[in-house]
Design an enzyme around this catalytic site. Structure first.
Site, PDB file in Angstrom:
ATOM      1  N   LYS A  57      35.209  42.648  41.113  1.00 28.04           N
ATOM      2  CA  LYS A  57      35.609  42.161  39.738  1.00 28.04           C
ATOM      3  C   LYS A  57      34.484  42.302  38.797  1.00 28.04           C
ATOM      4  CE  LYS A  57      38.925  39.036  41.971  1.00 28.04           C
ATOM      5  NZ  LYS A  57      39.403  37.705  42.619  1.00 28.04           N
ATOM      6  N   GLN A  76      37.470  31.391  42.366  1.00 29.95           N
ATOM      7  CA  GLN A  76      38.116  32.159  43.540  1.00 29.95           C
ATOM      8  C   GLN A  76      38.619  31.392  44.635  1.00 29.95           C
ATOM      9  OE1 GLN A  76      37.548  35.823  43.666  1.00 29.95           O
ATOM     10  NE2 GLN A  76      38.682  35.570  45.488  1.00 29.95           N
ATOM     11  N   ASP A  91      44.220  34.345  36.060  1.00 29.28           N
ATOM     12  CA  ASP A  91      44.692  34.560  37.262  1.00 29.28           C
ATOM     13  C   ASP A  91      46.078  34.265  37.147  1.00 29.28           C
ATOM     14  OD1 ASP A  91      43.579  35.763  39.293  1.00 29.28           O
ATOM     15  OD2 ASP A  91      42.197  33.920  39.964  1.00 29.28           O
TER      16      ASP A  91
END
Ligand code: NAP
Length: 280
Positions: A53, A97, A120
């Protein structure tokens, strides 16, 4: 018939070059998009995903930073980091995460990420928007798969779509996105009786389970589009999906490889969402 591969790496590169143009346009207006990744613990797979990422952000001129906390971090410590990022004007997107180490309350931490920075798409408000059919930040993996479907330009309206897996991050949102395109959607789970009876009807088959070899050629409708989300590490260290590539490739019309399929698209869509959060 041999399935055409949908090359997620090539498509992700294309999406990222569009991102660069948008990031450059934002920069000329004085905004450099910024992503913060909160990484708790030392899960090696998570670490590898975060590296990808960060690399993708760097390649298109998006600022990124990783805030690392030990696996022993308390709920309050993680929440404090997220709250600080919520008010940091240089950060437009925040990603926690997953999975978080055992003992942390994952839903409570995700709820702390302000919705406007929730790149997200896991905040309840963004999930609610997705449910209603319009969302600013569609979750990255399903959004990446929709881009893959768009890239082959096959109409979805009225087609049979079967999603195997009902996770909040992949299976459920993918089912909603397909429904939003007027596909007729079935969701299968570990409790489904006779999985093959469902998969054989699928014009679009999405497999998001985490079990190598779950879907074999005899379970696939000839000509179907098969999107393999699974990421599994074999005993000899290879990465494989959930689809038995050798037996499905001669039957399907389109197939995504692992690696090089859905994974790179997930990363690219995170960058898309971060730039969108910055106003691009
Ligand atoms: P998850 O939360 O563990 O969910 C797995 C789902 O599979 C569950 O809904 C489960 O059903 C279902 N399932 C388990 N065994 C089954 C069976 N025999 N038949 C039918 N359904 C079955 O997993 P996830 O987070 O969605 O991830 C799935 C896979 O995708 C993993 O390999 C993960 O590493 C990978 N992944 C890849 C990307 C990417 O970018 N490529 C992104 C995210 C995840 P129940 O609900 O009944 O338990």
């Amino acid at each position: 018939m041999t399935a055409q591969r949908i090359d997620g790496k090539a498509l992700a590169d294309q999406v990222l070059s569009e991102c660069r143009a948008r990031a450059d346009a934002l920069a000329t207006r004085g905004t450099r998009p910024g992503l913060a990744v909160v990484l708790v613990g030392d899960n090696p797979a998570s670490r590898a995903y975060v590296r990808n990422k960060v690399r993708a952000c760097g390649a298109v001129g998006v600022h990124s930073e990783v805030i690392e906390l030990p696996a022993s971090a308390s709920q309050a410590e993680v929440v404090e980091v997220v709250r600080r990022l919520n008010v940091d004007p240089s950060i437009h997107g925040i990603l926690v995460q997953l999975p978080l180490p055992a003992g942390l309350d994952e839903p409570a931490i995700l709820a702390e990420v302000m919705a406007a920075k929730d790149v997200d798409g896991f905040h309840a408000l963004n999930r609610g928007d997705l449910f209603s059919g319009h969302t600013r930040f569609p979750p990255c993996t399903p959004a990446g798969m929709m881009r893959m479907l768009d890239s082959i330009d096959v109409p979805l309206r009225g087609r049979e779509a079967v999603v195997i897996g009902r996770s909040n991050t992949v299976g459920k949102p993918m089912a909603l996105l397909l429904l939003g395109r007027d596909a007729t959607v079935t969701v299968c789970t570990s409790k489904t009786v006779d999985l093959a009876a469902h998969t054989r009807r699928a014009d679009v088959l999405v497999v998001a389970v985490g079990r190598p070899g779950l879907v074999t050629g005899d379970m696939v409708k000839p000509g179907a589009i098969v999107l393999d989300v699974g990421i599994n590490r074999t005993d000899d260290g290879r990465l494989v999906g959930d689809v038995d590539f050798a037996s499905v490739e001669p039957v399907a019309g389109y197939l995504t490889p692992v690696p090089g399929g859905v994974g790179p698209m997930t990363v690219a869509m995170l960058v898309v969402n971060t730039i969108a959060a910055a106003g691009g």
